[in-house]
Design a protein around this motif. Structure first.
Motif, PDB file in Angstrom:
ATOM      1  N   VAL A 410     -26.237  26.962  75.189  1.00 10.99           N
ATOM      2  CA  VAL A 410     -25.086  27.822  74.916  1.00 10.99           C
ATOM      3  C   VAL A 410     -23.925  27.043  74.290  1.00 10.99           C
ATOM      4  CG1 VAL A 410     -25.692  29.613  76.570  1.00 10.99           C
ATOM      5  CG2 VAL A 410     -24.259  27.712  77.320  1.00 10.99           C
ATOM      6  N   GLY A 411     -24.171  25.809  73.940  1.00 16.07           N
ATOM      7  CA  GLY A 411     -23.208  25.028  73.176  1.00 16.07           C
ATOM      8  C   GLY A 411     -21.845  24.903  73.848  1.00 16.07           C
ATOM      9  N   TYR A 412     -20.791  25.012  73.045  1.00 18.08           N
ATOM     10  CA  TYR A 412     -19.439  24.775  73.564  1.00 18.08           C
ATOM     11  C   TYR A 412     -18.783  26.038  74.095  1.00 18.08           C
ATOM     12  CZ  TYR A 412     -20.275  20.276  71.552  1.00 18.08           C
ATOM     13  OH  TYR A 412     -20.841  19.051  71.282  1.00 18.08           O
ATOM     14  N   ASP A 413     -19.528  27.140  74.127  1.00 21.21           N
ATOM     15  CA  ASP A 413     -18.989  28.417  74.589  1.00 21.21           C
ATOM     16  C   ASP A 413     -18.654  28.426  76.068  1.00 21.21           C
ATOM     17  OD1 ASP A 413     -19.000  29.790  72.262  1.00 21.21           O
ATOM     18  OD2 ASP A 413     -20.161  31.492  73.076  1.00 21.21           O
ATOM     19  N   GLN A 414     -19.446  27.706  76.847  1.00 18.62           N
ATOM     20  CA  GLN A 414     -19.268  27.732  78.295  1.00 18.62           C
ATOM     21  C   GLN A 414     -18.517  26.493  78.725  1.00 18.62           C
ATOM     22  OE1 GLN A 414     -22.802  28.081  80.769  1.00 18.62           O
ATOM     23  NE2 GLN A 414     -23.032  30.198  80.096  1.00 18.62           N
ATOM     24  N   ARG A 415     -17.425  26.721  79.457  1.00 18.32           N
ATOM     25  CA  ARG A 415     -16.586  25.599  79.898  1.00 18.32           C
ATOM     26  C   ARG A 415     -16.758  25.395  81.393  1.00 18.32           C
ATOM     27  NH1 ARG A 415     -12.707  23.875  76.309  1.00 18.32           N
ATOM     28  NH2 ARG A 415     -12.635  25.034  74.342  1.00 18.32           N
ATOM     29  N   TRP A 416     -17.247  24.219  81.775  1.00 15.97           N
ATOM     30  CA  TRP A 416     -17.542  23.895  83.167  1.00 15.97           C
ATOM     31  C   TRP A 416     -16.586  22.834  83.721  1.00 15.97           C
ATOM     32  CZ3 TRP A 416     -21.874  25.614  86.186  1.00 15.97           C
ATOM     33  CH2 TRP A 416     -22.800  26.423  85.499  1.00 15.97           C
ATOM     34  N   GLY A 417     -15.641  22.350  82.930  1.00 20.13           N
ATOM     35  CA  GLY A 417     -14.884  21.166  83.327  1.00 20.13           C
ATOM     36  C   GLY A 417     -13.702  21.424  84.235  1.00 20.13           C
ATOM     37  N   LEU A 418     -13.291  20.352  84.941  1.00 16.47           N
ATOM     38  CA  LEU A 418     -11.980  20.319  85.589  1.00 16.47           C
ATOM     39  C   LEU A 418     -10.924  20.037  84.530  1.00 16.47           C
ATOM     40  CD1 LEU A 418     -12.920  17.961  88.584  1.00 16.47           C
ATOM     41  CD2 LEU A 418     -12.334  20.400  88.791  1.00 16.47           C
ATOM     42  N   ILE A 419     -11.370  19.369  83.469  1.00 15.47           N
ATOM     43  CA  ILE A 419     -10.476  19.002  82.373  1.00 15.47           C
ATOM     44  C   ILE A 419     -10.860  19.822  81.146  1.00 15.47           C
ATOM     45  CG2 ILE A 419      -9.742  17.133  80.845  1.00 15.47           C
ATOM     46  CD1 ILE A 419     -10.387  15.191  83.201  1.00 15.47           C
ATOM     47  N   TYR A 420      -9.870  20.479  80.566  1.00 13.25           N
ATOM     48  CA  TYR A 420     -10.087  21.278  79.361  1.00 13.25           C
ATOM     49  C   TYR A 420     -10.154  20.343  78.155  1.00 13.25           C
ATOM     50  CZ  TYR A 420      -9.206  24.974  75.898  1.00 13.25           C
ATOM     51  OH  TYR A 420      -9.287  25.842  74.840  1.00 13.25           O
ATOM     52  N   VAL A 421     -11.123  20.596  77.281  1.00 14.61           N
ATOM     53  CA  VAL A 421     -11.210  19.832  76.039  1.00 14.61           C
ATOM     54  C   VAL A 421     -10.921  20.783  74.880  1.00 14.61           C
ATOM     55  CG1 VAL A 421     -12.705  18.473  74.515  1.00 14.61           C
ATOM     56  CG2 VAL A 421     -12.889  18.201  77.002  1.00 14.61           C
ATOM     57  N   ASP A 422      -9.863  20.485  74.146  1.00 17.58           N
ATOM     58  CA  ASP A 422      -9.534  21.244  72.933  1.00 17.58           C
ATOM     59  C   ASP A 422     -10.316  20.588  71.794  1.00 17.58           C
ATOM     60  OD1 ASP A 422      -8.046  23.126  71.320  1.00 17.58           O
ATOM     61  OD2 ASP A 422      -6.918  21.377  70.587  1.00 17.58           O
ATOM     62  N   TYR A 423     -11.480  21.145  71.487  1.00 21.09           N
ATOM     63  CA  TYR A 423     -12.414  20.436  70.602  1.00 21.09           C
ATOM     64  C   TYR A 423     -11.856  20.063  69.232  1.00 21.09           C
ATOM     65  CZ  TYR A 423     -15.840  21.139  74.270  1.00 21.09           C
ATOM     66  OH  TYR A 423     -16.492  21.116  75.480  1.00 21.09           O
ATOM     67  N   PRO A 424     -11.062  20.947  68.588  1.00 23.05           N
ATOM     68  CA  PRO A 424     -10.566  20.561  67.249  1.00 23.05           C
ATOM     69  C   PRO A 424      -9.711  19.292  67.276  1.00 23.05           C
ATOM     70  CG  PRO A 424     -10.278  22.921  67.605  1.00 23.05           C
ATOM     71  CD  PRO A 424     -10.721  22.343  68.917  1.00 23.05           C
ATOM     72  N   THR A 425      -8.953  19.098  68.357  1.00 27.00           N
ATOM     73  CA  THR A 425      -8.076  17.913  68.429  1.00 27.00           C
ATOM     74  C   THR A 425      -8.598  16.876  69.419  1.00 27.00           C
ATOM     75  OG1 THR A 425      -6.788  18.863  70.250  1.00 27.00           O
ATOM     76  CG2 THR A 425      -6.042  19.353  67.996  1.00 27.00           C
ATOM     77  N   GLN A 426      -9.588  17.247  70.232  1.00 28.44           N
ATOM     78  CA  GLN A 426     -10.095  16.405  71.332  1.00 28.44           C
ATOM     79  C   GLN A 426      -9.006  16.109  72.367  1.00 28.44           C
ATOM     80  OE1 GLN A 426     -13.108  15.773  72.132  1.00 28.44           O
ATOM     81  NE2 GLN A 426     -14.241  16.249  70.252  1.00 28.44           N
ATOM     82  N   ARG A 427      -7.951  16.948  72.378  1.00 27.84           N
ATOM     83  CA  ARG A 427      -6.937  16.768  73.404  1.00 27.84           C
ATOM     84  C   ARG A 427      -7.502  17.193  74.766  1.00 27.84           C
ATOM     85  NH1 ARG A 427      -2.078  20.803  73.597  1.00 27.84           N
ATOM     86  NH2 ARG A 427      -1.285  20.261  75.662  1.00 27.84           N
ATOM     87  N   ARG A 428      -7.169  16.467  75.817  1.00 29.08           N
ATOM     88  CA  ARG A 428      -7.578  16.800  77.178  1.00 29.08           C
ATOM     89  C   ARG A 428      -6.388  17.403  77.921  1.00 29.08           C
ATOM     90  NH1 ARG A 428     -11.829  14.515  74.522  1.00 29.08           N
ATOM     91  NH2 ARG A 428     -13.077  13.096  75.780  1.00 29.08           N
ATOM     92  N   VAL A 429      -6.645  18.465  78.688  1.00 22.41           N
ATOM     93  CA  VAL A 429      -5.600  19.092  79.512  1.00 22.41           C
ATOM     94  C   VAL A 429      -6.185  19.329  80.912  1.00 22.41           C
ATOM     95  CG1 VAL A 429      -4.124  21.126  79.816  1.00 22.41           C
ATOM     96  CG2 VAL A 429      -4.611  20.268  77.505  1.00 22.41           C
TER      97      VAL A 429
END
Ligand code: PNW
Length: 446
Positions: A410-429
């Motif tokens: 399911v690729g990058y559609d499903q987010r399982w993290g404690l940390i959000y990854v903004d893929y275009p910038t690779q910023r972590r939140v």
């Protein structure tokens, strides 16, 4: 019940290993760097129609380049344990021969960085990224792959040695069997039941040979299998449902637990497969002795229960998550932990995966509100705590996952993290669940 931020008054054992987990192909990216070879997941995800949106792990969360910043985030969370996997094709591009020093160096830097921050490394040797060259030679259908795995494991043990106190052999052999060879929606994408169970045996043999290789080093480190276990409940108390749930449990759980802890495969499963099956034909004298070499711990991954009907079908009982296969049932955590302790223990247990995908979005204020994940983790930790109170020797727990990542088909559609990854910038939140988990760790409880 209290609200998600409430306090339940549950304290965990001293030195409890609060952790989070990832795997190499899902986070690293850098697919062509430092001599990394191709894996079956490179091939699979680049094949049109195999993954949602054609997503692949070429860049993923770019952790290979950003690991230092990611280590700092782990420290900020207060993690005591970090479970990651080593990419076999970074160590042996073609799955055999002399190890690639640049690949080994990356994991050495990662492990050193963990120690610098007071975080215990826990390394999985195989999280599904088989070198493509070995697939071309038959993959896990070929018994030789288990021997290649032992050689690879030996190279990793020699390079990282005692810097990694805990090793896990094969991640979820069952998922390889079921998703890779029965359903076919994971690499290598086959639909061949007879091959699937031969693959199961070779994965268990690989596990045993890796245990043997670690013992041969003489290192005082620990090793065990990482099994995803599904409590299987009959839908009612009819004899038919009870019998069907028992056999289902054989295929889901006992097929992987029994050989390690009892030295034989479950008789009901072998009978169901039949004496002419490739698996039964493929078991050689001495294999079970190798597979049942004593392990130091059992790594349990719990996501969902299964409800089995009298005809061997399944039913849904509880709300599902964004992952269609996942029903949310925290008591299953208690049931599976107490069951493995009763049936196979006592053996030290670590939970190496437990988590929930949620539809996370980054707000204009730069926050990610994932209260659903907080409630899920709280309820599952409370169930784990009950298991500890009933005597389960649970030493650590790892959220799946530390950060959003490539969720396979399911690729990058499903987010399982404690940390959000903004893929275009690779910023972590840090999501709200990450802030919550930091407080849980600091309080050593809920
Ligand atoms: C695990 N099931 O896979 C894997 O170890 C991770 O790599 C993965 O990202 C995570 O869980 C979330 O999916 C599973 O069908 C795949 O029950 C399938 C199942 C469970 C776990």
């Amino acid at each position: 019940h209290t609200d998600a931020e409430g306090t339940l008054g549950l304290h965990f054992p001293e030195n409890f290993g609060w952790g989070a987990a990832t795997s190499a192909y899902q986070i690293e990216g850098a697919a062509k760097e430092d001599g990394r070879g191709e894996s079956i997941w490179d091939t699979f995800s680049r094949t049109p129609g195999r993954t949602r949106g054609g997503d692949n792990g070429d860049v993923a969360a770019d952790h290979y380049h950003r690991y230092l910043a990611d280590l700092d985030l782990m420290r900020d969370l207060g993690l005591r344990s970090y479970r990651f996997s080593i990419s076999w094709p970074r160590i042996q591009a073609d799955g055999r021969g002399a190890p690639n020093q640049r690949g080994l160096d990356f994991y050495r830097r990662l492990v050193d960085g963990l120690h610098d921050r007071g975080i215990a490394p826990m390394a999985t040797l195989y999280h599904w990224d088989l070198p493509q060259a070995l697939q071309d030679a038959g993959g896990w259908e070929n018994r030789d792959t288990a021997h290649r795995f032992a050689e690879y494991a030996d190279a990793v043990f020699n390079a990282l040695g005692t810097a990694v106190p805990t090793w896990l052999t094969v991640n979820e052999p069952k998922t390889v069997v079921q998703n890779g060879y029965l359903i076919g929606h994971h690499a290598p994408g086959h639909q061949d039941p007879d091959a699937a169970y031969l693959v199961a045996h070779h994965l268990m043999l690989a596990h045993g040979l890796a245990v043997q290789a670690l013992r041969a080093t003489g290192d005082d480190t620990r090793i065990g299998p990482a099994l995803n276990l599904h409590p299987c409940y009959p839908v009612d108390d009819s004899p038919a449902a009870t019998a069907a749930a028992r056999l289902y449990d054989g295929y889901e759980n006992r097929l992987y637990l029994d050989p390690v802890f009892t030295g034989s495969y479950p008789a009901d499963v072998l009978a169901d497969l039949g004496p002419g099956s490739r698996m039964v034909q493929g078991i050689r004298d001495g294999d079970l002795k190798i597979i049942s070499a004593p392990v130091d711990l059992l790594a349990v991954q719990y996501y969902t229960p299964i409800y089995v009907t009298g005809t061997g079908g399944t039913e849904r009982r509880w709300p599902t998550s964004e992952a269609s296969w996942q029903q949310i049932y925290p008591d299953g955590m208690y049931d599976i932990l107490t069951r493995v302790t009763r049936d196979y223990g006592p053996v030290p247990i670590t939970v190496t995966e437990n988590g929930l995908p949620t539809p996370d979005t980054l707000s204009d204020a730069g926050t990610v509100d994932d209260t659903g994940r907080i409630a899920f983790l709280r309820d599952h930790l409370a169930a784990a705590h009950r298991a500890v109170a009933s005597g389960v020797p649970l030493e650590s727990y790892h959220v799946w996952s530390l950060m959003d990542n490539f969720e396979w088909e399911v690729g990058y559609d499903q987010r399982w993290g404690l940390i959000y990854v903004d893929y275009p910038t690779q910023r972590r939140v840090l999501k709200s669940s990450a802030h919550w988990y930091r407080r849980v760790i600091a309080a050593n409880g809920l």
